[in-house]
Design a protein around this motif. Structure first.
Motif, PDB file in Angstrom:
ATOM      1  N   VAL A 329       0.837  -1.210   0.000  1.00 36.00           N
ATOM      2  CA  VAL A 329       0.000   0.000   0.000  1.00 36.00           C
ATOM      3  C   VAL A 329       0.870   1.258   0.000  1.00 36.00           C
ATOM      4  O   VAL A 329       0.573   2.247  -0.691  1.00 36.00           O
ATOM      5  N   GLY A 330       1.967   1.237   0.756  1.00 35.79           N
ATOM      6  CA  GLY A 330       2.867   2.386   0.799  1.00 35.79           C
ATOM      7  C   GLY A 330       3.478   2.692  -0.558  1.00 35.79           C
ATOM      8  O   GLY A 330       3.527   3.860  -0.978  1.00 35.79           O
ATOM      9  N   PHE A 331       3.939   1.655  -1.272  1.00 38.28           N
ATOM     10  CA  PHE A 331       4.513   1.876  -2.601  1.00 38.28           C
ATOM     11  C   PHE A 331       3.452   2.342  -3.593  1.00 38.28           C
ATOM     12  O   PHE A 331       3.710   3.221  -4.432  1.00 38.28           O
ATOM     13  N   LEU A 332       2.247   1.773  -3.491  1.00 41.87           N
ATOM     14  CA  LEU A 332       1.155   2.185  -4.371  1.00 41.87           C
ATOM     15  C   LEU A 332       0.817   3.653  -4.157  1.00 41.87           C
ATOM     16  O   LEU A 332       0.685   4.425  -5.124  1.00 41.87           O
ATOM     17  N   GLY A 333       0.675   4.063  -2.903  1.00 39.63           N
ATOM     18  CA  GLY A 333       0.328   5.444  -2.605  1.00 39.63           C
ATOM     19  C   GLY A 333       1.385   6.429  -3.058  1.00 39.63           C
ATOM     20  O   GLY A 333       1.076   7.496  -3.610  1.00 39.63           O
ATOM     21  N   PHE A 334       2.660   6.090  -2.860  1.00 43.93           N
ATOM     22  CA  PHE A 334       3.745   6.979  -3.283  1.00 43.93           C
ATOM     23  C   PHE A 334       3.712   7.143  -4.803  1.00 43.93           C
ATOM     24  O   PHE A 334       3.932   8.241  -5.323  1.00 43.93           O
ATOM     25  N   GLY A 335       3.454   6.040  -5.522  1.00 42.69           N
ATOM     26  CA  GLY A 335       3.411   6.118  -6.975  1.00 42.69           C
ATOM     27  C   GLY A 335       2.256   6.938  -7.497  1.00 42.69           C
ATOM     28  O   GLY A 335       2.382   7.668  -8.483  1.00 42.69           O
ATOM     29  N   LEU A 336       1.112   6.846  -6.815  1.00 43.02           N
ATOM     30  CA  LEU A 336      -0.079   7.564  -7.276  1.00 43.02           C
ATOM     31  C   LEU A 336      -0.076   9.036  -6.882  1.00 43.02           C
ATOM     32  O   LEU A 336      -0.603   9.878  -7.613  1.00 43.02           O
ATOM     33  N   PHE A 337       0.494   9.341  -5.723  1.00 44.84           N
ATOM     34  CA  PHE A 337       0.433  10.716  -5.206  1.00 44.84           C
ATOM     35  C   PHE A 337       1.830  11.289  -4.970  1.00 44.84           C
ATOM     36  O   PHE A 337       2.101  11.908  -3.954  1.00 44.84           O
ATOM     37  N   GLY A 338       2.719  11.082  -5.951  1.00 47.04           N
ATOM     38  CA  GLY A 338       4.105  11.499  -5.824  1.00 47.04           C
ATOM     39  C   GLY A 338       4.363  12.974  -5.946  1.00 47.04           C
ATOM     40  O   GLY A 338       5.517  13.394  -5.948  1.00 47.04           O
ATOM     41  N   SER A 339       3.321  13.777  -6.041  1.00 50.56           N
ATOM     42  CA  SER A 339       3.509  15.235  -6.150  1.00 50.56           C
ATOM     43  C   SER A 339       3.245  15.944  -4.833  1.00 50.56           C
ATOM     44  O   SER A 339       3.430  17.159  -4.735  1.00 50.56           O
ATOM     45  N   SER A 340       2.788  15.222  -3.823  1.00 50.32           N
ATOM     46  CA  SER A 340       2.467  15.820  -2.523  1.00 50.32           C
ATOM     47  C   SER A 340       3.444  15.310  -1.465  1.00 50.32           C
ATOM     48  O   SER A 340       3.449  14.129  -1.145  1.00 50.32           O
ATOM     49  N   THR A 341       4.249  16.200  -0.913  1.00 52.82           N
ATOM     50  CA  THR A 341       5.250  15.788   0.077  1.00 52.82           C
ATOM     51  C   THR A 341       4.624  15.147   1.316  1.00 52.82           C
ATOM     52  O   THR A 341       5.094  14.098   1.779  1.00 52.82           O
ATOM     53  N   CYS A 347       3.216   7.741   3.046  1.00 50.21           N
ATOM     54  CA  CYS A 347       3.388   6.455   2.359  1.00 50.21           C
ATOM     55  C   CYS A 347       4.707   5.798   2.746  1.00 50.21           C
ATOM     56  O   CYS A 347       4.783   4.569   2.877  1.00 50.21           O
ATOM     57  N   ASN A 348       5.751   6.605   2.930  1.00 55.94           N
ATOM     58  CA  ASN A 348       7.020   6.036   3.381  1.00 55.94           C
ATOM     59  C   ASN A 348       6.919   5.507   4.810  1.00 55.94           C
ATOM     60  O   ASN A 348       7.564   4.522   5.167  1.00 55.94           O
ATOM     61  N   VAL A 349       6.118   6.169   5.639  1.00 52.43           N
ATOM     62  CA  VAL A 349       5.867   5.661   6.990  1.00 52.43           C
ATOM     63  C   VAL A 349       5.187   4.293   6.908  1.00 52.43           C
ATOM     64  O   VAL A 349       5.528   3.365   7.658  1.00 52.43           O
ATOM     65  N   SER A 425      14.175  10.029 -15.456  1.00 56.71           N
ATOM     66  CA  SER A 425      13.287  10.250 -14.309  1.00 56.71           C
ATOM     67  C   SER A 425      12.099   9.293 -14.345  1.00 56.71           C
ATOM     68  O   SER A 425      11.647   8.797 -13.303  1.00 56.71           O
ATOM     69  N   THR A 426      11.597   8.987 -15.540  1.00 62.77           N
ATOM     70  CA  THR A 426      10.488   8.043 -15.673  1.00 62.77           C
ATOM     71  C   THR A 426      10.918   6.655 -15.189  1.00 62.77           C
ATOM     72  O   THR A 426      10.176   5.975 -14.464  1.00 62.77           O
ATOM     73  N   THR A 427      12.115   6.231 -15.558  1.00 65.67           N
ATOM     74  CA  THR A 427      12.634   4.933 -15.142  1.00 65.67           C
ATOM     75  C   THR A 427      12.841   4.874 -13.636  1.00 65.67           C
ATOM     76  O   THR A 427      12.508   3.876 -12.984  1.00 65.67           O
ATOM     77  N   ILE A 428      13.391   5.938 -13.068  1.00 63.08           N
ATOM     78  CA  ILE A 428      13.628   5.975 -11.629  1.00 63.08           C
ATOM     79  C   ILE A 428      12.310   5.871 -10.864  1.00 63.08           C
ATOM     80  O   ILE A 428      12.204   5.132  -9.877  1.00 63.08           O
ATOM     81  N   LYS A 429      11.290   6.592 -11.315  1.00 60.96           N
ATOM     82  CA  LYS A 429       9.977   6.523 -10.659  1.00 60.96           C
ATOM     83  C   LYS A 429       9.410   5.105 -10.735  1.00 60.96           C
ATOM     84  O   LYS A 429       8.851   4.586  -9.767  1.00 60.96           O
ATOM     85  N   PHE A 430       9.556   4.481 -11.914  1.00 57.51           N
ATOM     86  CA  PHE A 430       9.032   3.127 -12.097  1.00 57.51           C
ATOM     87  C   PHE A 430       9.731   2.143 -11.175  1.00 57.51           C
ATOM     88  O   PHE A 430       9.087   1.314 -10.521  1.00 57.51           O
ATOM     89  N   ILE A 431      11.054   2.241 -11.100  1.00 59.28           N
ATOM     90  CA  ILE A 431      11.827   1.320 -10.259  1.00 59.28           C
ATOM     91  C   ILE A 431      11.535   1.548  -8.785  1.00 59.28           C
ATOM     92  O   ILE A 431      11.417   0.604  -8.004  1.00 59.28           O
ATOM     93  N   TYR A 432      11.425   2.808  -8.391  1.00 63.12           N
ATOM     94  CA  TYR A 432      11.247   3.127  -6.977  1.00 63.12           C
ATOM     95  C   TYR A 432       9.850   2.761  -6.476  1.00 63.12           C
ATOM     96  O   TYR A 432       9.690   2.355  -5.324  1.00 63.12           O
ATOM     97  N   ASN A 433       8.848   2.884  -7.340  1.00 66.17           N
ATOM     98  CA  ASN A 433       7.463   2.691  -6.896  1.00 66.17           C
ATOM     99  C   ASN A 433       6.817   1.390  -7.364  1.00 66.17           C
ATOM    100  O   ASN A 433       6.314   0.617  -6.550  1.00 66.17           O
ATOM    101  N   TRP A 434       6.834   1.161  -8.671  1.00 68.75           N
ATOM    102  CA  TRP A 434       5.938   0.160  -9.218  1.00 68.75           C
ATOM    103  C   TRP A 434       6.486  -1.258  -9.180  1.00 68.75           C
ATOM    104  O   TRP A 434       5.729  -2.210  -8.983  1.00 68.75           O
ATOM    105  N   ILE A 435       7.783  -1.431  -9.367  1.00 68.30           N
ATOM    106  CA  ILE A 435       8.343  -2.782  -9.221  1.00 68.30           C
ATOM    107  C   ILE A 435       8.189  -3.277  -7.777  1.00 68.30           C
ATOM    108  O   ILE A 435       7.716  -4.406  -7.552  1.00 68.30           O
ATOM    109  N   PRO A 436       8.560  -2.482  -6.755  1.00 70.26           N
ATOM    110  CA  PRO A 436       8.341  -2.939  -5.373  1.00 70.26           C
ATOM    111  C   PRO A 436       6.874  -3.200  -5.050  1.00 70.26           C
ATOM    112  O   PRO A 436       6.562  -4.171  -4.352  1.00 70.26           O
TER     113      PRO A 436
END
Length: 465
Positions: A329-341, A347-349, A425-436
């Protein structure tokens, strides 16, 4: 020999806080350096040594084959060690300084070497650090829990507190490493300089050696071989590696858990390495790294205080499943709402809480799967079972780091460019959020459908009486 451990030799008696913290300081020591290698080694190779991310990824992937085998070799060496300091402490004492020296050299790729020679240097130093020095720290250190005490409560307590100190090592790295790179850099515009890494790594390695020495001098090995070498008792208990391996592979719960361990450590390295590049090339602000990493580590640290209560009420398997689900859920939320600190921090919590729940149950679940296998097959594969899980963790870390490098190279990343292509940047976002997210979700579903050891093991234990 000078020793500040608890003043008794009874393996069943309680330990003092000095020895508990002394043991945990070893976890702080090696995990601090391991965290730096996991998070910052790749960006050192690409941005300081100016090496190709794809080639570096291949070197790391190949090296993990040696790393996995070295666990079994070092485990056998530790078993055969006999010294006044014991089986485990003696190797921490012998290897902490070589570990420090080789780690500094790993972050000191000679700038004037030809490129091909640099890659050979990286291959050799990476394997010396990980397959030799780190393994000679980790395997003896984990063995020390069984060598310090037979008391089940104390063993559990030592396991829990060492995980807390390991997480504390991550917090220290997350909080100070980038600050120190900035302070010691030879360039006002660029923190990724050889001088910055050399001085910073030297300081962290000195701290590692001091913490390791605290572990050595504040602990005592009280548990000794119950059967003499070569005796009938020892031969009776001996199990060939091939027999143990066959028994483990027929144990569905051990297989599922070992794969899950691989996945969790693959995910850990993805967000560890990915977090550095995310701040550098997505946020374009490395000052964001501290909160990015520490929201996970501090939440994980805090969760470990309450996981024993969850375990008592719901059981290890349920807590582990929930932890994997919360991470997803944390990785999903970060990927979907990555524009809000604030949402990213929340999500990291969640990731940290999930990791704390799953990590807090992991060692207990490994023991359960091995017990299940022993009752099912009659073969006690404790050594091979733990070595296999350890190898899966290392392979997960190495392959995750390699996959990140391959993906980064394929996206067109070039450290010499001031502005990276949008594909980076697109690749980094994909690796950081969606693969995990995908990997955690799959493990969660597999555990939900197929992992029922909490029901099967009690039945087998009851039937064996």
């Amino acid at each position: 020999m000078l020793n500040f451990a608890t003043k008794h030799d009874d393996p069943e008696a309680s330990l003092g806080w000095n020895e508990r913290i002394g043991y945990a300081s070893g976890g702080f020591a090696f995990n601090m350096i391991n965290g730096i290698i996991g998070s910052f080694l790749t960006i050192y190779f690409t941005n300081v040594a100016l090496l190709d991310a794809g080639i570096i990824a291949t070197i790391i992937a190949v090296s993990k084959l040696f790393d996995g085998v070295s666990d079994l070799v070092v485990g056998n060496i530790v078993d055969r060690t006999n010294s006044k300091m014991g089986k485990g402490r003696t190797w921490l004492f012998r290897m902490c300084i070589p570990f420090a020296i080789t780690t500094v050299l790993l972050f000191f790729v000679p700038q004037n070497f030809p490129t091909m020679v640099k890659y050979v240097y990286v291959f050799l130093m990476y394997n010396i650090v990980n397959a030799v020095c780190l393994t000679f720290m980790l395997v003896p250190y984990y063995s020390m829990i069984s060598l310090i005490t037979k008391n089940e409560y104390e063993r559990g307590f030592l396991g829990n507190i060492q995980q807390m100190f390991q997480t504390l090592g991550n917090v220290v790295v997350n909080s100070f490493f980038v600050i120190m790179l900035t302070r010691f850099s030879s360039s006002a515009e660029n923190i990724y300089t050889q001088q910055a890494f050399t001085v910073t790594m030297l300081i962290f390695c000195i701290v590692m050696v001091l913490a390791s020495m605290i572990c050595v001098f504040f602990t005592k090995e009280r548990v000794h071989d119950s059967a003499p070498k070569g005796s009938k008792e020892e031969k009776k208990d001996a199990v060939s590696p091939l027999t143990a391996a066959k028994a483990l592979l027929s144990n569905k719960y051990w297989v599922i858990l070992t794969i899950a361990m691989f996945v969790v450590f693959f995910v850990i390295i993805m967000y560890s390495v990915g977090g550095v590049y995310y701040c550098q090339y997505v946020f374009n602000d490395m000052s964001q790294y501290s909160w990015m990493a520490n929201t996970i580590s501090i939440a994980q640290f805090a969760t470990m205080f309450v996981t024993p209560f969850f375990m008592k009420k719901f059981g290890k398997t349920t807590v582990y499943k929930a932890g994997i689900g919360v991470m997803a859920v944390g990785f999903l939320g970060f990927g979907l709402f990555g524009s809000s600190t604030p949402i990213m921090m929340f999500c990291n919590v969640l990731k940290g809480c999930g990791l704390g729940m799953a990590g807090g149950m992991a060692l207990g679940l490994v023991a359960d799967t091995i017990t299940y296998g022993r009752l099912k097959t009659g073969i006690d594969a404790v050594g091979m079972g733990n070595a296999g899980v350890s190898a899966a963790q290392k392979i997960g870390l190495g392959l995750g780091q390699a996959v990140f490098g391959w993906a980064l190279s394929g996206s067109g990343f070039d450290a010499s460019l001031e502005v990276q292509p949008a594909s980076v940047s697109t690749t980094i976002k994909f690796i950081y959020n969606w693969i995990p997210f995908a990997m955690c979700a799959i493990v969660f579903v597999v555990f939900l459908l197929f992992y029922h050891i909490d029901k099967d093991l009690p039945k087998m234990q009851e039937a064996s009486k």
